[in-house]
Design an enzyme around this catalytic site. Sequence first.
Site, mmCIF file in Angstrom:
data_model
loop_
_atom_site.group_PDB
_atom_site.id
_atom_site.type_symbol
_atom_site.label_atom_id
_atom_site.label_comp_id
_atom_site.label_asym_id
_atom_site.label_seq_id
_atom_site.Cartn_x
_atom_site.Cartn_y
_atom_site.Cartn_z
ATOM 1 N N TYR A 1 0.865 -1.126 0.014
ATOM 2 C CA TYR A 1 -0.009 -0.035 0.066
ATOM 3 C C TYR A 1 0.866 1.264 0.068
ATOM 4 O O TYR A 1 0.612 2.037 -1.015
ATOM 5 C CB TYR A 1 -0.756 -0.084 1.364
HETATM 6 N N1 LIG Z 1 -9.802 5.700 4.601
HETATM 7 C C1 LIG Z 1 -8.663 5.889 4.858
HETATM 8 O O1 LIG Z 1 -8.269 6.365 5.934
HETATM 9 C C2 LIG Z 1 -7.486 6.718 3.909
HETATM 10 C C3 LIG Z 1 -6.381 7.341 4.042
HETATM 11 C C4 LIG Z 1 -5.591 7.585 3.027
HETATM 12 C C5 LIG Z 1 -5.820 7.436 1.703
HETATM 13 N N2 LIG Z 1 -7.131 6.753 1.223
HETATM 14 C C6 LIG Z 1 -7.490 6.353 0.071
HETATM 15 O O2 LIG Z 1 -8.515 7.154 -0.490
HETATM 16 C C7 LIG Z 1 -9.332 6.197 -1.349
HETATM 17 C C8 LIG Z 1 -10.332 5.848 -1.087
HETATM 18 O O3 LIG Z 1 -10.590 4.947 0.311
HETATM 19 P P1 LIG Z 1 -11.851 4.878 1.047
HETATM 20 O O4 LIG Z 1 -11.511 4.824 2.426
HETATM 21 O O5 LIG Z 1 -12.860 5.522 0.722
HETATM 22 O O6 LIG Z 1 -12.191 3.038 0.890
HETATM 23 P P2 LIG Z 1 -13.202 2.358 0.710
HETATM 24 O O7 LIG Z 1 -12.617 0.982 0.985
HETATM 25 O O8 LIG Z 1 -14.152 2.956 1.649
HETATM 26 O O9 LIG Z 1 -13.567 2.864 -0.888
HETATM 27 C C9 LIG Z 1 -12.990 2.084 -1.785
HETATM 28 C C10 LIG Z 1 -13.720 1.692 -3.068
HETATM 29 O O10 LIG Z 1 -12.845 1.475 -4.370
HETATM 30 C C11 LIG Z 1 -13.603 0.311 -4.829
HETATM 31 N N3 LIG Z 1 -12.565 -0.468 -5.562
HETATM 32 C C12 LIG Z 1 -11.685 -1.014 -4.950
HETATM 33 N N4 LIG Z 1 -11.031 -1.795 -6.205
HETATM 34 C C13 LIG Z 1 -11.532 -1.223 -7.396
HETATM 35 C C14 LIG Z 1 -11.277 -1.632 -8.474
HETATM 36 N N5 LIG Z 1 -10.492 -2.368 -8.923
HETATM 37 N N6 LIG Z 1 -11.729 -0.710 -9.453
HETATM 38 C C15 LIG Z 1 -12.897 0.106 -9.270
HETATM 39 N N7 LIG Z 1 -13.138 0.378 -7.931
HETATM 40 C C16 LIG Z 1 -12.596 -0.434 -6.873
HETATM 41 C C17 LIG Z 1 -14.340 -0.497 -3.666
HETATM 42 O O11 LIG Z 1 -15.031 -1.090 -4.351
HETATM 43 C C18 LIG Z 1 -14.739 0.706 -2.789
HETATM 44 O O12 LIG Z 1 -15.921 1.362 -3.165
HETATM 45 C C19 LIG Z 1 -8.272 4.941 -1.330
HETATM 46 O O13 LIG Z 1 -7.354 5.196 -2.610
HETATM 47 C C20 LIG Z 1 -7.504 5.080 -0.350
HETATM 48 O O14 LIG Z 1 -6.221 4.261 -0.599
HETATM 49 C C21 LIG Z 1 -7.865 6.268 2.435
#
Ligand SMILES: NC(=O)c1ccc[n+]([C@@H]2O[C@H](COP(=O)([O-])OP(=O)(O)OC[C@H]3O[C@@H](n4cnc5c(N)ncnc54)[C@H](O)[C@@H]3O)[C@@H](O)[C@H]2O)c1
Length: 242
Positions: A149
């Site tokens: 990641y």
């Molecule tokens: N939540 C956190 O703490 C956090 C912190 C830093 C960065 N992020 C980043 O923010 C972004 C969103 O995170 P989140 O917390 O909303 O995650 P989440 O898991 O709640 O949502 C992620 C979404 O991406 C979709 N997804 C996964 N694989 C996919 C694919 N191959 N094609 C299309 N869609 C796909 C999933 O179905 C889901 O709806 C991510 O890139 C994550 O790495 C999140």
Amino acid sequence: MGTQVRTAIITGASQGIGLACAKRLHRDGCRVFGFDINKPSSQGLEVSEFTEFTEFLIVDVSDSSACKDAMSKVGQVDILVNSAGIVGPNMPFWEVSDQDWSRTLDINLTGTFNMMRAVVAQMRERKWGRIINIASIAGKEGNPNLAAYSASKAAVIGLTKSVGKELATDGVLVNSIAPAVISTPMNEKTAPQVLEYMISRIPMSRVGQPEEVAALVSWLASDECSFSTGACYDISGGRATY
Ligand SMILES: NC(=O)c1ccc[n+]([C@@H]2O[C@H](COP(=O)([O-])OP(=O)(O)OC[C@H]3O[C@@H](n4cnc5c(N)ncnc54)[C@H](O)[C@@H]3O)[C@@H](O)[C@H]2O)c1
């Protein structure tokens, strides 16, 4: 572009940060297309009930042809928010399987690349575009036991810097965001000790809310963001001061 209605694509739009961005850009007056591998159902709603979406398409962002095909259904796009992502393996790096390593990079990094490549030609042609890539604080600092990641998110920051420079005179601004822990379904899968470690590193001593990230995305997607490209914006409750 004046007051013309803009079209935004949000990947990972079914839940979490992507869904918050979809709602926010809809409120900002955009036509919003959601791309996700899963239908939005986390809040017990069916797709048809998500009025924020002009249309919702099942797209696996790691599949470059699927990204191109989906684009043909959208037509003109002005804003792209790459939020699709997975945490990947939570373990010492030496235990990570080939498959888990590749899948994490394929979705988080290659998925971002695939989508940017699919939209860039028409943005360049019209001399206007905003691309926002959701990276992570993990990409700046590296979180232990999240090697795939962290590597994928560091790569998204590097990709954004490179593409931002390439498009700097085309009117297409490309920026990334590095959130610390945000309250979304993604963290339900994170091991409790990893989550505890991440919150302990945040001076504000709390997790962020997806709406706080969406507010930053809203600005980065607007005309008001006019002299920033290739940057990585912090949204970490003070964890990163650089
Ligand atoms: N939540 C956190 O703490 C956090 C912190 C830093 C960065 N992020 C980043 O923010 C972004 C969103 O995170 P989140 O917390 O909303 O995650 P989440 O898991 O709640 O949502 C992620 C979404 O991406 C979709 N997804 C996964 N694989 C996919 C694919 N191959 N094609 C299309 N869609 C796909 C999933 O179905 C889901 O709806 C991510 O890139 C994550 O790495 C999140």
